[in-house]
Motif scaffolding. Sequence first.
Motif: not given
Length: 234
Positions: A128-129, A154-159, A232-234
């Motif tokens: 997928d990535r 790193t491109n979209d921390p939500r995922y 919770n990557s931020n």
Amino acid sequence: MSIKKKLGLGVASAALGLSLIGGGTWAAFNDIETVGSSFAAGTLNLDVNNGDGATALFDLSNLKPGDTMEREFLLSNAGSLAIKDVLMTTAITSFTQGENEYVNTHGATDNSQEDFLNQFNVNIIDVDRQITVVQNKTLKDLLTETPNLAPINTNDPRYSGIPLNPADTENIRIQITFKEDPTVGINGEQDQNKYQGDSAQISFTLEATQWDGLTTDQTKDNGYLDINKEANSN
């Protein structure tokens, strides 16, 4: 007034004073409230589906150098908490030394279990990535390594990881190649002949881990922590 009476009045006043002090702690009206609390842990549940319901990811025999085997499986979140990492550990559960002419008749030195596992290259790809998680490692290498199949995005921390919100899955492809080694051994024979008849059973174990704990004052939705569904990557 005599001194005796004065002393008596003094004692009476002191007694009355104590009575007033004691009475000051009493109240006609009273109200007691009890605040109830409940605590329920979420569930961490990684679902691995290789598409055919089989328990073995690879179950192959009669292999030769140069063969490449591919399998795909889907990682999905079947719990109530976001998954941070999916750590893969590799273990060898059994090894059988094969009988072959190169060793038994021609006198070549037989191989060890580690030698045999070193003949297989492994690539693991997050389809997928489009990320190669493991590249050109051998099965022997993976016995001492723990790759993460759900890396930080790193491109979209939500995922990052495998969250529940937004819903996400990981399609993983694993490739195993029986290496070709042109090394020539005794009597002009290929040295890889010593692996003929060998077999090994390998297990891949996937461990899902939670994100770090959060400090929150969330009060809405009956206290259900929706934030724990998210990466919770931020």
